[in-house]
Design a protein around this motif. Sequence first.
Motif, PDB file in Angstrom:
ATOM      1  N   CYS A  54     -98.137  -7.344  46.763  1.00 23.66           N
ATOM      2  CA  CYS A  54     -97.202  -8.198  47.506  1.00 23.66           C
ATOM      3  C   CYS A  54     -97.799  -9.589  47.716  1.00 23.66           C
ATOM      4  CB  CYS A  54     -96.845  -7.572  48.847  1.00 23.66           C
ATOM      5  SG  CYS A  54     -95.726  -6.174  48.726  1.00 23.66           S
ATOM      6  N   ASP A  55     -99.066  -9.639  48.081  1.00 22.97           N
ATOM      7  CA  ASP A  55     -99.718 -10.936  48.275  1.00 22.97           C
ATOM      8  C   ASP A  55     -99.720 -11.744  46.983  1.00 22.97           C
ATOM      9  OD1 ASP A  55    -100.210 -10.242  50.910  1.00 22.97           O
ATOM     10  OD2 ASP A  55    -102.305  -9.680  50.556  1.00 22.97           O
ATOM     11  N   THR A  56    -100.030 -11.087  45.881  1.00 23.14           N
ATOM     12  CA  THR A  56    -100.059 -11.767  44.587  1.00 23.14           C
ATOM     13  C   THR A  56     -98.669 -12.245  44.192  1.00 23.14           C
ATOM     14  OG1 THR A  56    -101.972 -10.471  43.885  1.00 23.14           O
ATOM     15  CG2 THR A  56    -100.659 -11.504  42.145  1.00 23.14           C
ATOM     16  N   LEU A  57     -97.668 -11.406  44.390  1.00 26.07           N
ATOM     17  CA  LEU A  57     -96.298 -11.801  44.062  1.00 26.07           C
ATOM     18  C   LEU A  57     -95.842 -12.980  44.914  1.00 26.07           C
ATOM     19  CD1 LEU A  57     -94.654  -8.314  43.528  1.00 26.07           C
ATOM     20  CD2 LEU A  57     -95.210 -10.013  41.771  1.00 26.07           C
ATOM     21  N   ASP A  58     -96.251 -13.006  46.176  1.00 26.94           N
ATOM     22  CA  ASP A  58     -95.949 -14.163  47.032  1.00 26.94           C
ATOM     23  C   ASP A  58     -96.528 -15.439  46.427  1.00 26.94           C
ATOM     24  OD1 ASP A  58     -94.378 -13.426  49.260  1.00 26.94           O
ATOM     25  OD2 ASP A  58     -96.122 -12.610  50.299  1.00 26.94           O
ATOM     26  N   GLU A  59     -97.761 -15.360  45.975  1.00 27.08           N
ATOM     27  CA  GLU A  59     -98.407 -16.519  45.352  1.00 27.08           C
ATOM     28  C   GLU A  59     -97.681 -16.949  44.082  1.00 27.08           C
ATOM     29  OE1 GLU A  59    -102.702 -16.596  44.888  1.00 27.08           O
ATOM     30  OE2 GLU A  59    -102.837 -15.009  46.388  1.00 27.08           O
ATOM     31  N   VAL A  60     -97.286 -15.979  43.276  1.00 31.26           N
ATOM     32  CA  VAL A  60     -96.581 -16.289  42.030  1.00 31.26           C
ATOM     33  C   VAL A  60     -95.276 -17.020  42.330  1.00 31.26           C
ATOM     34  CG1 VAL A  60     -95.396 -15.272  40.047  1.00 31.26           C
ATOM     35  CG2 VAL A  60     -97.644 -14.417  40.713  1.00 31.26           C
ATOM     36  N   VAL A  61     -94.547 -16.561  43.334  1.00 31.71           N
ATOM     37  CA  VAL A  61     -93.292 -17.222  43.713  1.00 31.71           C
ATOM     38  C   VAL A  61     -93.572 -18.674  44.117  1.00 31.71           C
ATOM     39  CG1 VAL A  61     -91.470 -17.281  45.477  1.00 31.71           C
ATOM     40  CG2 VAL A  61     -92.041 -15.132  44.328  1.00 31.71           C
ATOM     41  N   GLU A  62     -94.640 -18.886  44.865  1.00 42.18           N
ATOM     42  CA  GLU A  62     -94.996 -20.249  45.272  1.00 42.18           C
ATOM     43  C   GLU A  62     -95.340 -21.115  44.066  1.00 42.18           C
ATOM     44  OE1 GLU A  62     -97.883 -20.621  48.441  1.00 42.18           O
ATOM     45  OE2 GLU A  62     -97.139 -18.774  49.354  1.00 42.18           O
ATOM     46  N   TYR A  63     -96.123 -20.568  43.133  1.00 33.98           N
ATOM     47  CA  TYR A  63     -96.506 -21.328  41.938  1.00 33.98           C
ATOM     48  C   TYR A  63     -95.281 -21.685  41.101  1.00 33.98           C
ATOM     49  CZ  TYR A  63    -101.395 -19.993  42.820  1.00 33.98           C
ATOM     50  OH  TYR A  63    -102.632 -19.822  43.366  1.00 33.98           O
ATOM     51  N   ILE A  64     -94.392 -20.736  40.930  1.00 34.82           N
ATOM     52  CA  ILE A  64     -93.190 -20.998  40.139  1.00 34.82           C
ATOM     53  C   ILE A  64     -92.316 -22.037  40.828  1.00 34.82           C
ATOM     54  CG2 ILE A  64     -91.026 -20.005  39.283  1.00 34.82           C
ATOM     55  CD1 ILE A  64     -92.583 -17.433  38.699  1.00 34.82           C
ATOM     56  N   THR A  65     -92.200 -21.935  42.141  1.00 33.23           N
ATOM     57  CA  THR A  65     -91.420 -22.908  42.900  1.00 33.23           C
ATOM     58  C   THR A  65     -92.011 -24.303  42.743  1.00 33.23           C
ATOM     59  OG1 THR A  65     -90.732 -21.215  44.484  1.00 33.23           O
ATOM     60  CG2 THR A  65     -90.563 -23.515  45.205  1.00 33.23           C
ATOM     61  N   ASP A  66     -93.332 -24.403  42.840  1.00 39.57           N
ATOM     62  CA  ASP A  66     -93.992 -25.696  42.659  1.00 39.57           C
ATOM     63  C   ASP A  66     -93.765 -26.240  41.245  1.00 39.57           C
ATOM     64  OD1 ASP A  66     -94.931 -25.519  45.252  1.00 39.57           O
ATOM     65  OD2 ASP A  66     -96.983 -24.977  44.673  1.00 39.57           O
ATOM     66  N   ALA A  67     -93.904 -25.381  40.243  1.00 38.18           N
ATOM     67  CA  ALA A  67     -93.703 -25.803  38.854  1.00 38.18           C
ATOM     68  C   ALA A  67     -92.270 -26.275  38.647  1.00 38.18           C
ATOM     69  CB  ALA A  67     -94.038 -24.656  37.901  1.00 38.18           C
ATOM     70  N   ARG A  68     -91.331 -25.544  39.219  1.00 38.75           N
ATOM     71  CA  ARG A  68     -89.919 -25.912  39.096  1.00 38.75           C
ATOM     72  C   ARG A  68     -89.664 -27.291  39.688  1.00 38.75           C
ATOM     73  NH1 ARG A  68     -85.404 -26.922  41.177  1.00 38.75           N
ATOM     74  NH2 ARG A  68     -83.449 -25.946  40.583  1.00 38.75           N
ATOM     75  N   GLU A  69     -90.214 -27.531  40.875  1.00 41.27           N
ATOM     76  CA  GLU A  69     -90.020 -28.822  41.535  1.00 41.27           C
ATOM     77  C   GLU A  69     -90.629 -29.960  40.718  1.00 41.27           C
ATOM     78  OE1 GLU A  69     -91.576 -28.316  45.483  1.00 41.27           O
ATOM     79  OE2 GLU A  69     -89.974 -26.915  46.040  1.00 41.27           O
ATOM     80  N   MET A  70     -91.797 -29.716  40.147  1.00 41.63           N
ATOM     81  CA  MET A  70     -92.449 -30.736  39.333  1.00 41.63           C
ATOM     82  C   MET A  70     -91.626 -31.038  38.079  1.00 41.63           C
ATOM     83  SD  MET A  70     -96.348 -29.394  39.869  1.00 41.63           S
ATOM     84  CE  MET A  70     -97.122 -30.514  38.729  1.00 41.63           C
TER      85      MET A  70
END
Length: 76
Positions: A54-70
């Motif tokens: 769950c912790d790792t998946l939370d991080e992945v969601v954050e990374y994808i969100t950041d990449a999307r915004e960029m």
Amino acid sequence: MNDKRRRKLRTAITFLDNANTIIRDVLDEERDALDNWPESLQESAKYIESEDACDTLDEVVEYITDAREMLHEVSH
């Protein structure tokens, strides 16, 4: 950047949105499963493994969100 490359980036953004939706669904299911574990098993290796997932998946969601915004910034 020309329109063709912008369209490609918008396609990538759509893929990232879809990936984030899938990952969030899996994360929600995993959290629900954790919430339903018996208290006596909450210190087990499987439970801890699930928490880590769950912790790792939370991080992945954050990374994808950041990449999307960029990508969104670059494509406009």
